[in-house]
Scaffold this active site. Structure first.
Site, short mmCIF file in Angstrom:
data_model
loop_
_atom_site.label_atom_id
_atom_site.label_comp_id
_atom_site.label_asym_id
_atom_site.label_seq_id
_atom_site.Cartn_x
_atom_site.Cartn_y
_atom_site.Cartn_z
N ARG A 44 40.15 42.36 28.40
CA ARG A 44 41.23 41.61 27.94
C ARG A 44 40.87 41.35 26.33
O ARG A 44 41.39 40.76 25.62
CB ARG A 44 41.25 40.15 28.42
CG ARG A 44 41.92 40.12 29.82
CD ARG A 44 41.67 39.01 30.59
NE ARG A 44 40.47 38.58 30.88
CZ ARG A 44 39.56 39.00 31.69
NH1 ARG A 44 40.11 39.81 32.57
NH2 ARG A 44 38.12 38.54 31.98
N GLU B 288 24.97 36.65 37.49
CA GLU B 288 24.27 35.66 38.38
C GLU B 288 23.72 36.50 39.67
O GLU B 288 22.59 36.30 39.97
CB GLU B 288 25.59 34.99 38.81
CG GLU B 288 24.86 33.53 39.56
CD GLU B 288 26.21 32.64 39.67
OE1 GLU B 288 27.33 32.91 39.35
OE2 GLU B 288 25.66 31.87 40.65
#
Ligand code: AMP
Length: 170
Positions: A58, A95
């Protein structure tokens, strides 16, 4: 014009607990796109840029528009295995686990002035890896710009001492 009104929140995408910031309503609106480009250029000021780097995927939309306006080249940074020529790679922690980004080894010449763009600054890991790739090729990072930053994730702290701007903050 409030550009943030063109961002749509999608709950639990791509996985539970994530509020995904969908920029497609903004991309659908030519006036909002023009306004975005105008504000990015105002924030940058009158400086020479040789290459605008967009981060997959994006980041490509506004990075190409900005490259054209700045009379600069557009450079894609992509996920592994997508770029066809020789690349250099940089891994960064997520994460859970790690991810890797690549750039073509001939994308930036030593000393070139570089603007890095992505849509969202979240934890800053992606952008920090992009900085490392650009600097490994000898590029000088003039600014990193984002449509938005998610302030509570403190991504800017990972990008010190670079010049970081975003058009709006959530
Ligand atoms: P980070 O490395 O955590 O700063 O994540 C930044 C990258 O993940 C960017 O390429 C964004 O497009 C994407 N990203 C992270 N969080 C979101 C979110 N909440 N909505 C949309 N894209 C996101």
């Amino acid at each position: 014009m409030k550009l943030e009104t063109y961002i749509r929140d999608i709950q639990d995408f791509p996985k539970p607990g994530i509020v995904y910031k969908d920029i497609t309503p903004l991309l659908q609106n030519p006036e909002a796109m023009r306004e975005g480009v105008k504000r990015f250029l105002e924030n940058l000021g009158d400086v020479k840029i040789d290459k605008v780097v967009g981060i997959e995927s994006r980041g490509f939309f506004f990075a190409t528009l900005l490259a054209e306006k700045l009379n600069a080249g557009f450079i894609p940074i992509r996920k592994p295995g997508k770029l066809p020529f020789t690349t250099i790679k940089e891994s960064y922690s997520l994460e859970y686990g790690t991810d890797t980004l690549e750039i073509h080894s001939d994308a930036i010449q030593k000393g070139e002035k570089v603007l890095i763009h992505d849509d969202v600054l979240a934890t800053g890991g992606t952008a920090a890896a992009a900085c490392k790739l650009v600097e490994d090729l000898g590029g000088e990072i003039v600014q990193l710009n984002f449509l938005m930053d998610l302030d509570f994730l403190k991504g800017r702290e990972k990008l010190v001492p670079h010049n970081v701007t975003s058009l709006f903050t959530f």
